[in-house]
Design a protein around this motif. Structure first.
Motif, short mmCIF file in Angstrom:
data_model
loop_
_atom_site.label_atom_id
_atom_site.label_comp_id
_atom_site.label_asym_id
_atom_site.label_seq_id
_atom_site.Cartn_x
_atom_site.Cartn_y
_atom_site.Cartn_z
N PRO A 113 4.84 7.05 6.30
CA PRO A 113 3.84 6.92 7.35
C PRO A 113 2.49 6.49 6.77
O PRO A 113 2.21 6.78 5.60
N ILE A 114 1.68 5.81 7.58
CA ILE A 114 0.40 5.26 7.11
C ILE A 114 -0.75 6.16 7.54
O ILE A 114 -0.76 6.63 8.68
N ASN A 115 -1.70 6.38 6.65
CA ASN A 115 -2.99 6.93 7.07
C ASN A 115 -3.83 5.72 7.48
O ASN A 115 -4.41 5.03 6.64
N ARG A 116 -3.82 5.42 8.80
CA ARG A 116 -4.46 4.18 9.28
C ARG A 116 -5.94 4.17 8.93
O ARG A 116 -6.65 5.14 9.12
N GLY A 117 -6.38 3.05 8.38
CA GLY A 117 -7.79 2.92 8.03
C GLY A 117 -8.14 3.52 6.68
O GLY A 117 -9.29 3.48 6.25
N VAL A 118 -7.13 4.11 5.99
CA VAL A 118 -7.39 4.67 4.65
C VAL A 118 -6.77 3.73 3.61
O VAL A 118 -7.47 3.03 2.89
N GLU A 119 -5.42 3.67 3.57
CA GLU A 119 -4.78 2.78 2.58
C GLU A 119 -4.89 1.32 3.02
O GLU A 119 -5.02 0.42 2.19
N LEU A 120 -4.75 1.09 4.32
CA LEU A 120 -4.81 -0.26 4.88
C LEU A 120 -5.76 -0.22 6.07
O LEU A 120 -5.72 0.74 6.86
N SER A 121 -6.57 -1.28 6.23
CA SER A 121 -7.42 -1.34 7.43
C SER A 121 -6.51 -1.62 8.64
O SER A 121 -5.41 -2.17 8.49
N VAL A 122 -6.99 -1.26 9.81
CA VAL A 122 -6.17 -1.38 11.02
C VAL A 122 -5.82 -2.84 11.28
O VAL A 122 -4.68 -3.16 11.67
N ASP A 123 -6.76 -3.77 11.03
CA ASP A 123 -6.44 -5.19 11.29
C ASP A 123 -5.40 -5.72 10.31
O ASP A 123 -4.59 -6.59 10.67
N VAL A 124 -5.34 -5.18 9.10
CA VAL A 124 -4.30 -5.60 8.15
C VAL A 124 -2.94 -5.06 8.57
O VAL A 124 -1.93 -5.77 8.53
N ILE A 125 -2.90 -3.81 9.02
CA ILE A 125 -1.62 -3.20 9.46
C ILE A 125 -0.99 -4.05 10.57
O ILE A 125 0.21 -4.32 10.57
N ASP A 126 -1.83 -4.47 11.50
CA ASP A 126 -1.32 -5.23 12.66
C ASP A 126 -1.47 -6.74 12.47
O ASP A 126 -1.23 -7.50 13.40
N LEU A 169 -13.32 1.73 -1.71
CA LEU A 169 -13.06 1.21 -3.07
C LEU A 169 -11.63 0.70 -3.25
O LEU A 169 -11.40 -0.23 -4.02
N PHE A 170 -10.67 1.33 -2.55
CA PHE A 170 -9.26 0.99 -2.81
C PHE A 170 -8.47 0.61 -1.55
O PHE A 170 -7.28 0.30 -1.65
N GLY A 171 -9.10 0.65 -0.40
CA GLY A 171 -8.39 0.27 0.83
C GLY A 171 -8.09 -1.23 0.84
O GLY A 171 -8.86 -2.04 0.33
N ILE A 172 -6.94 -1.59 1.42
CA ILE A 172 -6.55 -3.00 1.52
C ILE A 172 -7.09 -3.55 2.84
O ILE A 172 -6.70 -3.11 3.92
N GLY A 200 0.85 -1.20 0.00
CA GLY A 200 0.00 0.00 0.00
C GLY A 200 0.88 1.24 0.00
O GLY A 200 2.00 1.22 0.52
N LEU A 201 0.38 2.31 -0.59
CA LEU A 201 1.11 3.58 -0.59
C LEU A 201 0.24 4.66 0.04
O LEU A 201 -0.97 4.67 -0.13
N ARG A 202 0.91 5.58 0.70
CA ARG A 202 0.21 6.67 1.37
C ARG A 202 -0.42 7.64 0.37
O ARG A 202 0.18 7.94 -0.67
N ILE A 203 -1.61 8.12 0.72
CA ILE A 203 -2.19 9.22 -0.05
C ILE A 203 -1.44 10.49 0.37
O ILE A 203 -1.44 10.86 1.54
N GLN A 204 -0.80 11.15 -0.60
CA GLN A 204 0.08 12.28 -0.27
C GLN A 204 -0.68 13.60 -0.34
O GLN A 204 -0.57 14.34 -1.32
N PHE A 205 -1.45 13.84 0.71
CA PHE A 205 -2.28 15.05 0.73
C PHE A 205 -1.46 16.32 0.58
O PHE A 205 -1.93 17.33 0.07
N GLU A 206 -0.19 16.29 1.02
CA GLU A 206 0.63 17.50 0.99
C GLU A 206 1.07 17.89 -0.43
O GLU A 206 1.50 19.00 -0.66
#
Ligand code: CP
Length: 307
Positions: free
Chosen positions: A264-277, A242-245, A220-226
């Protein structure tokens, strides 16, 4: 041995050169785990970090890498440097050259800044991320992490999913993975992944189920809001729907598939929290391998300088 004095890109590095860096990084990893194996082989080397953009992982791991090898490592502190008075990057580099800095590690918002610096200074230059162009040390640590699971890259299916168009990580990984023989699929919303990226020798799709089917690695890649204030999708909720893992999405991947993210991860956006951990996640292994890869590069480029 690398032929060049700098490491500014993975484009153009041969398979043997990449594997040489990864082999050296594996040796270095043992030094992280076993302090008694550390040495001061870089005690005569002075290293400077020049971070014109923020960082936690890359900057800290370079600082740790230098200290584990006995190098003297200094941070320029760009926000309090004469860059704030308008000094040009090249002049900053030339001044650091005169002070005896042997390796300059640069992160810059401008594509090509490390390449320009490398041409103008005697020091070796390492690209720690330039604009949306490349992040070669991140890709090397990703390759190391994949190699710790799979012996051979040939035939591996690697999916990189998310904000591809702003991602220097995706570009460097595309160069490294294809050189090593993996097949790479870039996936994301049409506003964040362009069909033009097929020119990198990868597949491109907007269909996440098709992308993940049979994958050995899902990154997964971070959404780069900046980087882009214009909305590439209506709401974060719609993006993650639609696109979260998620675990459900990963059911289509191979059972032992790795889940990666450069952070850094936007938790719950690119990856769900249970997938991250979750059990497939190797995100913290990536972070540790980042120190090993950066130790390897400091060692390889220093050895070349000391010859
Ligand atoms: N992955 C990465 O480059 O993280 P930092 O921005 O924290 O260095």
């Amino acid at each position: 041995m690398l032929p060049q004095k700098d490491l500014v890109s993975l484009r153009g590095l041969s398979k043997d050169e990449i594997l040489f860096i990864l082999d050296t990084a594996s040796e270095m990893k043992r030094k992280i785990d076993n302090p008694s194996e550390r040495d001061n082989s870089l005690q005569s080397v002075s290293v400077a970090t020049l971070f014109y953009e923020n960082s936690t992982r890359t900057k800290m791991s370079f600082l740790m890498a230098g200290s584990y090898l006995g190098a003297t490592i200094h941070d320029l502190g760009v926000s309090t440097s004469s860059a704030q008075k308008g000094e040009r990057l090249v002049e900053t580099g030339e001044n650091l050259d005169q002070m005896g800095i042997g390796i300059m590690i640069i992160r810059h918002q401008q594509t090509g800044a490390p390449h320009l610096l490398a041409k103008r200074v005697k020091a070796s230059v390492i690209n720690a991320g330039d604009g949306t162009n490349e992040h070669p040390t991140q890709a090397l640590l990703d390759l190391m992490t994949i190699r710790e699971r799979y012996d051979d890259f040939k035939g591996l299916k690697v999916v990189i999913l998310g904000d591809i168009s702003h991602s220097r990580v995706a570009r460097s990984n595309a160069f490294g993975l294809t050189t090593l023989g993996a097949s790479v699929t870039l996936a994301g919303p049409a506003t964040l992944v362009s069909a033009n990226m097929q020119a990198l020798g990868v597949s491109v799709t907007n269909n996440i189920s098709r992308a993940v089917a049979g994958a050995d690695v899902v990154m997964g890649l971070r959404i780069q809001f900046e980087r882009d204030k214009a909305a590439a999708f209506p709401t974060l909720r719609e993006y993650s729907d639609l696109f979260g893992i998620t675990e459900e999405v990963l059911e289509a991947a191979k059972p032992r598939a790795l889940v990666m993210h450069p952070g850094p991860i936007n938790r719950g956006v690119e990856l769900s929290v249970d997938v991250i951990d979750g059990k497939r996640s190797v995100i913290y292994q990536q972070v540790k391998n980042g120190v090993a890869v950066r130790m390897a590069l400091l060692k390889i480029l220093s050895d070349k300088r000391l010859l």
